[in-house]
Design a protein around this motif. Structure first.
Motif, PDB file in Angstrom:
ATOM      1  N   ALA A 117       0.566  -1.102  -0.177  1.00 24.52           N
ATOM      2  CA  ALA A 117      -0.199   0.173   0.029  1.00 24.52           C
ATOM      3  C   ALA A 117       1.170   1.345   0.155  1.00 24.52           C
ATOM      4  N   ASN A 118       0.487   1.946  -0.566  1.00 25.53           N
ATOM      5  CA  ASN A 118       1.435   3.372  -0.810  1.00 25.53           C
ATOM      6  C   ASN A 118       0.853   4.784   0.179  1.00 25.53           C
ATOM      7  N   ASN A 119      -0.128   4.159   0.912  1.00 28.59           N
ATOM      8  CA  ASN A 119      -0.108   5.226   2.273  1.00 28.59           C
ATOM      9  C   ASN A 119       0.843   4.481   3.398  1.00 28.59           C
ATOM     10  N   ILE A 120       1.772   3.287   2.856  1.00 24.74           N
ATOM     11  CA  ILE A 120       2.503   2.886   4.334  1.00 24.74           C
ATOM     12  C   ILE A 120       3.964   2.951   3.761  1.00 24.74           C
ATOM     13  N   LYS A 153       6.726  -4.803   9.090  1.00 27.22           N
ATOM     14  CA  LYS A 153       5.275  -4.696   8.833  1.00 27.22           C
ATOM     15  C   LYS A 153       5.003  -6.358   8.626  1.00 27.22           C
ATOM     16  N   GLU A 246      -3.079  -2.910  -3.519  1.00 28.16           N
ATOM     17  CA  GLU A 246      -3.427  -2.458  -2.717  1.00 28.16           C
ATOM     18  C   GLU A 246      -4.093  -1.697  -1.797  1.00 28.16           C
ATOM     19  N   LYS A 247      -5.848  -2.157  -2.666  1.00 30.74           N
ATOM     20  CA  LYS A 247      -6.525  -1.494  -1.115  1.00 30.74           C
ATOM     21  C   LYS A 247      -6.528  -2.465  -0.303  1.00 30.74           C
ATOM     22  N   ASP A 250      -3.471  -2.742   2.166  1.00 31.26           N
ATOM     23  CA  ASP A 250      -4.822  -1.028   2.720  1.00 31.26           C
ATOM     24  C   ASP A 250      -6.179  -1.721   4.118  1.00 31.26           C
ATOM     25  N   GLU A 253      -3.222  -2.818   6.899  1.00 33.20           N
ATOM     26  CA  GLU A 253      -2.818  -1.870   7.835  1.00 33.20           C
ATOM     27  C   GLU A 253      -3.866  -1.111   9.034  1.00 33.20           C
ATOM     28  N   ARG A 254      -4.894  -0.966   8.082  1.00 32.75           N
ATOM     29  CA  ARG A 254      -6.345   0.123   9.201  1.00 32.75           C
ATOM     30  C   ARG A 254      -6.515  -1.071   9.880  1.00 32.75           C
TER      31      ARG A 254
END
Length: 262
Positions: A117-120, A153, A246-247, A250, A253-254
């Motif tokens: 995921a790109n937000n990580i 992670k 990616e989704k 993500d 991760e959430r």
């Protein structure tokens, strides 16, 4: 898995070897053959292990379409372990994609490649206008600098335990990522294990079961509009493959953040 030769790359994705861009691009477009970037990766000890290109219907796009290459560091060919961090490159020669470089993970048990995921972790996009070779080298260095964080992670996910209700909650959210609202599927099948190594209640194993079932297809369901049964097909489109992975990462991760804050 062994590194792919140029001959193998060409058989899998000929667009990697394009010698000019599509006639549709502007004069400002800086054309760099993808194979030159592949050599940059090899010079940094990262070797291609998978390649694919998008299907195109229009003949003038053939040979210039979006393509994806996964790279693995030379050290990961020499040791046995559960996962390997990869670098994933996407590009095209017809304006449908910049050079995009991001981190990925390969799990040897099931052979699933996935995009982190790109937000990580960072996703680096290099435009063809004003393209510079040094930008690719810097992107590789920035991704490599994050490989330890990616492994940390994964180890964290392995320590988070989910009860069955939590596994189903994760599967329900994953279902909404993979399927349309009118596609009804049994969420129990999304967390189904296909090998004994995937059995377990830690977040990493549950995530990998979800990812495999979502990407590889074979999930049975019903279209509630037409009332027809269906079996999901494997995801082959490069855009869909990256987007769903990616989704899902993500989402995981959430979910981890919720568990750790409880």
């Amino acid at each position: 898995m062994k590194p792919l030769s140029n001959r193998e790359l060409k058989s899998l994705a000929p667009s990697i070897f394009a010698t000019s861009p599509s006639f549709e691009v502007s004069e400002k477009y800086a054309f760099i053959p993808t194979i030159e970037v592949v050599e940059m990766f090899r010079n940094s000890s990262w070797y291609p292990v998978e390649a694919k290109e998008s299907f195109v219907r229009l003949t003038h796009n053939q040979g210039y379409q979006k393509h994806l290459i996964r790279f693995r560091h030379i050290s990961d060919f020499l040791t046995e372990k559960e996962e390997a961090v990869e670098i994933v490159l996407t590009n095209s020669h017809n304006r449908t994609s910049s050079f995009i470089i991001q981190a990925g993970v390969f799990r040897f048990i099931c052979g699933n490649g996935l995009v982190v995921a790109n937000n990580i972790f960072e996703k680096i996009s290099i435009r063809h206008i004003g393209f510079k070779e040094v930008a690719v080298k810097e992107a590789i260095e920035r991704i490599v600098a994050n490989t330890d964080k990616i492994n940390e992670k994964i180890n964290l996910y392995k320590q988070i335990k989910l009860n069955y209700t939590e596994q189903l909650s994760l599967a329900k959210a994953a279902k909404d990522i993979r399927f349309k609202p009118y596609q009804e599927v049994d969420i129990y099948t999304l967390i189904q294990s296909h090998r004994k190594e995937d059995n377990g209640d830690d977040l990493w194993r549950v995530f990998n079961r979800l990812q495999e079932n979502a990407i590889r297809g074979g999930v049975k369901g019903k279209n509630i509009i037409t009332n027809r049964n269906f079996t999901s097909k494997p995801i082959k489109s490069i855009d869909s493959l990256i987007s769903i992975n990616e989704k899902l990462f993500d989402l995981t991760e959430r979910f981890a953040s919720i568990k750790l804050s409880a």
